[in-house]
Design an enzyme around this catalytic site. Structure first.
Site, short mmCIF file in Angstrom:
data_model
loop_
_atom_site.label_atom_id
_atom_site.label_comp_id
_atom_site.label_asym_id
_atom_site.label_seq_id
_atom_site.Cartn_x
_atom_site.Cartn_y
_atom_site.Cartn_z
N HIS A 180 14.95 -31.30 28.28
CA HIS A 180 14.32 -32.33 29.12
C HIS A 180 12.97 -31.76 29.54
CE1 HIS A 180 14.95 -35.52 32.39
NE2 HIS A 180 13.84 -34.91 32.78
N CYS B 105 7.82 -35.40 38.58
CA CYS B 105 8.54 -34.72 39.63
C CYS B 105 7.60 -34.60 40.80
CB CYS B 105 8.98 -33.34 39.13
SG CYS B 105 9.59 -32.28 40.44
MG MG Z 1 12.43 -35.72 34.25
#
Ligand code: MG
Length: 304
Positions: A208, A241
């Site tokens: 990821h 993020c």
């Molecule tokens: Mg992510």
């Protein structure tokens, strides 16, 4: 013709990871359409929503309605994030059959995210996993900060391995290694895969990666070279993020990985043209272009 062992499977995370990190809230019918269209393009595993407190993540407060609205295609994995037993039970009532739990490989990140150190966070998620398995569900484990932590910096591979071991012990089927803030470099990927695959095998490892420094695709390709066949991506490159920095790019775009692997033995089998359709529609709904470069290039070829 790609054979099954070589084919890269995409785990589409846009409807959860992508939308969670976007300030505007998509309507429930738009989320349902997004999920159904992605599955129609050939996606066979999709993170559909999250069962977390609505006041924490207002973008995904309609998990129950989304799960009720989508057309379930047999053989497709519909995954929902469930950080605690209450979330798990809500996911179960909504008919979800696979839940995801997450823990960072860094104490500092876990403290910031869930107010517990790594071993305490893992104990909490083990309860969720145990109950999920008892209910006949599968569990996907996310390890975050595998190539760097926004608070403590360098994360030793041995710390990642320890979390993978704990997730294996709690019954996670697939374990996704996340470079949460997107600081990793391609040369760091093979050692990470080698060390974690020694615990659970490459067939249970997913990756990821994020595009903060433009390395999402390079790092994912390095993982594929190292034997990984499951890669998390997000339509349009949505996501990111909050700790990656202001204006940071998001997850690796699904369109970019599909483009990169097309015609190779690792071909994903996902219809790129249909992804571009989805990208154009979603950009219209969101009122801004999405980061994927492949989609932008392909869309511009349609004009004029
Ligand atoms: Mg992510």
């Amino acid at each position: 013709m790609a054979n099954a062992d070589e084919t890269v499977k995409i785990i589409e995370v846009g409807p959860r990871d992508g939308l969670q990190n976007y300030p505007a809230v998509l309507s429930t019918p738009d989320k349902v359409r997004l999920i159904d269209d992605l599955v129609a393009s050939g996606i066979t595993a999709i993170e559909a929503t999250s069962f977390v407190r609505a006041d924490r993540v207002p973008q995904l407060a309609d998990g129950v309605e989304v799960c009720a609205g989508i057309q379930r295609v047999p053989g497709v994995r519909y995954i929902a994030l469930a950080p605690n037993v209450r979330g798990l039970e809500a996911a179960r009532s909504a008919g979800v059959d696979e839940v995801a739990v997450f823990a960072a490989a860094s104490d500092e990140f876990n403290r910031s995210n869930v107010g517990r150190n790594t071993s305490e966070a893992l104990a909490m998620f083990a309860d969720v996993a145990r109950e999920a398995i008892a209910l006949g569900m599968s569990v996907r484990g996310y390890v975050s900060t595998v190539l760097g932590c926004p608070f403590s910096g360098h994360v030793p591979i041995s710390d990642v391995v320890a979390v993978v071991e704990a997730m294996d012990a709690m019954g996670c089927d697939e374990i996704s290694l996340g470079d949460t803030i997107g600081v990793g470099r391609p040369h760091q990927v093979a050692p990470l895969i080698e060390a974690t695959a020694a615990v659970v095998g490459t067939d249970r490892i997913a990756v990821h990666f994020h595009d903060t420094y433009g390395m999402g695709l390079a790092n994912s390709m390095a993982a594929v070279e190292a034997g990984v066949r499951s890669v998390d991506t997000s339509i349009g490159g949505l996501g990111g993020c909050p700790f990656a920095g202001r204006g940071a790019k998001g997850n690796l775009a699904t369109e970019d990985l599909v483009y990169a692997l097309q015609g190779s033995v690792h071909d994903t089998g996902v219809d790129l043209d249909r992804l571009v359709d989805i990208n154009i529609w979603l950009a219209g709904v969101m009122g801004r272009p999405l980061p994927s470069r492949s989609a932008a290039a392909l869309a511009s070829k349609r004009d004029g």
